[in-house]
Write a protein that holds these residues in place. Structure first.
Motif, short mmCIF file in Angstrom:
data_model
loop_
_atom_site.label_atom_id
_atom_site.label_comp_id
_atom_site.label_asym_id
_atom_site.label_seq_id
_atom_site.Cartn_x
_atom_site.Cartn_y
_atom_site.Cartn_z
N VAL A 161 0.85 -1.19 0.00
CA VAL A 161 0.00 0.00 0.00
C VAL A 161 0.88 1.24 0.00
O VAL A 161 1.84 1.33 0.77
CB VAL A 161 -0.92 0.00 1.25
CG1 VAL A 161 -1.65 1.31 1.40
CG2 VAL A 161 -1.91 -1.14 1.15
N PRO A 162 0.57 2.21 -0.87
CA PRO A 162 1.36 3.44 -0.86
C PRO A 162 1.25 4.16 0.49
O PRO A 162 0.24 4.03 1.19
CB PRO A 162 0.71 4.30 -1.96
CG PRO A 162 -0.12 3.37 -2.75
CD PRO A 162 -0.49 2.24 -1.86
N HIS A 163 2.29 4.89 0.82
CA HIS A 163 2.27 5.68 2.06
C HIS A 163 1.03 6.56 2.06
O HIS A 163 0.58 7.01 1.01
CB HIS A 163 3.55 6.53 2.12
CG HIS A 163 4.12 6.64 3.48
ND1 HIS A 163 4.55 5.56 4.21
CD2 HIS A 163 4.32 7.72 4.26
CE1 HIS A 163 4.99 5.97 5.38
NE2 HIS A 163 4.87 7.28 5.44
N TYR A 164 0.47 6.80 3.21
CA TYR A 164 -0.76 7.59 3.40
C TYR A 164 -1.94 6.96 2.65
O TYR A 164 -2.86 7.65 2.23
CB TYR A 164 -0.56 9.06 2.98
CG TYR A 164 0.74 9.65 3.44
CD1 TYR A 164 1.08 9.67 4.80
CD2 TYR A 164 1.65 10.18 2.55
CE1 TYR A 164 2.28 10.20 5.24
CE2 TYR A 164 2.86 10.70 2.97
CZ TYR A 164 3.18 10.71 4.32
OH TYR A 164 4.38 11.23 4.74
N ASN A 165 -1.88 5.65 2.47
CA ASN A 165 -2.94 4.88 1.80
C ASN A 165 -3.34 5.48 0.46
O ASN A 165 -4.49 5.40 0.04
CB ASN A 165 -4.15 4.72 2.71
CG ASN A 165 -3.87 3.78 3.86
OD1 ASN A 165 -2.92 3.00 3.83
ND2 ASN A 165 -4.66 3.87 4.90
N GLY A 166 -2.38 6.08 -0.22
CA GLY A 166 -2.61 6.58 -1.57
C GLY A 166 -3.02 8.03 -1.67
O GLY A 166 -3.16 8.55 -2.77
N PHE A 167 -3.20 8.72 -0.56
CA PHE A 167 -3.51 10.15 -0.63
C PHE A 167 -2.24 10.90 -1.03
O PHE A 167 -1.12 10.42 -0.83
CB PHE A 167 -4.03 10.67 0.72
CG PHE A 167 -5.43 10.22 1.01
CD1 PHE A 167 -6.52 10.81 0.38
CD2 PHE A 167 -5.67 9.18 1.90
CE1 PHE A 167 -7.81 10.39 0.64
CE2 PHE A 167 -6.96 8.75 2.17
CZ PHE A 167 -8.04 9.35 1.53
N CYS A 168 -2.42 12.07 -1.58
CA CYS A 168 -1.31 12.86 -2.11
C CYS A 168 -0.33 13.26 -1.01
O CYS A 168 -0.69 14.01 -0.08
CB CYS A 168 -1.83 14.10 -2.83
SG CYS A 168 -0.51 15.14 -3.50
#
Length: 154
Positions: free
Chosen positions: A87-94
């Motif tokens: 999962v991207p850091h910050y769950n994909g938020f910018c």
């Protein structure tokens, strides 16, 4: 006193583990990171453009209340076994928006970068360039603080 602090930290950690974290999903659905295969970003043997892979609905995994799509069953299984590894850091938020105090700005998964060994998504190329050409570690620190506040409110 030290025992009390340890207990408080443990209780907070268990609260976060039980709570569902927000995930960057589409505006009109529950699709995470624009339907991109989260495992594909990590395929270092592929060129940058080739790692941007759209997933398919038949390879859907539900995690943190969102639908994550994958290009194959193998990718879906890899994600299911250890979602936090992909999962991207910050769950994909910018990441850039968080570092500027703009809160949770959704991304579509197209603009991404690794800083250290962590994957970050950006709403637009300008944010990615800001991190690439600036002090990304300082930006990350600010974004981490903003994310912590979001999780406390969630």
């Amino acid at each position: 006193m030290l025992h009390y602090i340890g207990l408080v930290v443990m209780l907070l950690a268990s609260t976060f583990a039980l709570a569902s974290e927000p995930v960057s999903t589409s505006f009109w659905g529950n699709t995470a990171i624009g339907g991109h295969d989260a495992t594909a970003y990590y395929q270092a043997d592929m060129d940058r453009r080739s790692r941007l892979v759209k997933g398919e609905k038949r390879y859907r995994v539900s995690w943190q209340g969102a639908d994550w799509y994958f290009a194959s069953q193998a990718s879906a299984d890899k994600f299911s076994a250890n979602p936090t590894s992909y999962v991207p850091h910050y769950n994909g938020f910018c990441a850039n928006a968080l570092s500027l105090g703009e809160g949770k700005v959704k991304t579509g998964g197209e603009v991404w970068e690794f800083f250290g060994d962590e994957l970050y998504l950006f709403y637009a190329e300008g944010g990615r360039q800001r991190w690439l050409n600036g002090d990304w570690q300082a930006y990350k620190h600010v974004a981490d603080e903003a994310w912590s506040q979001i999780l406390l409110k969630n």
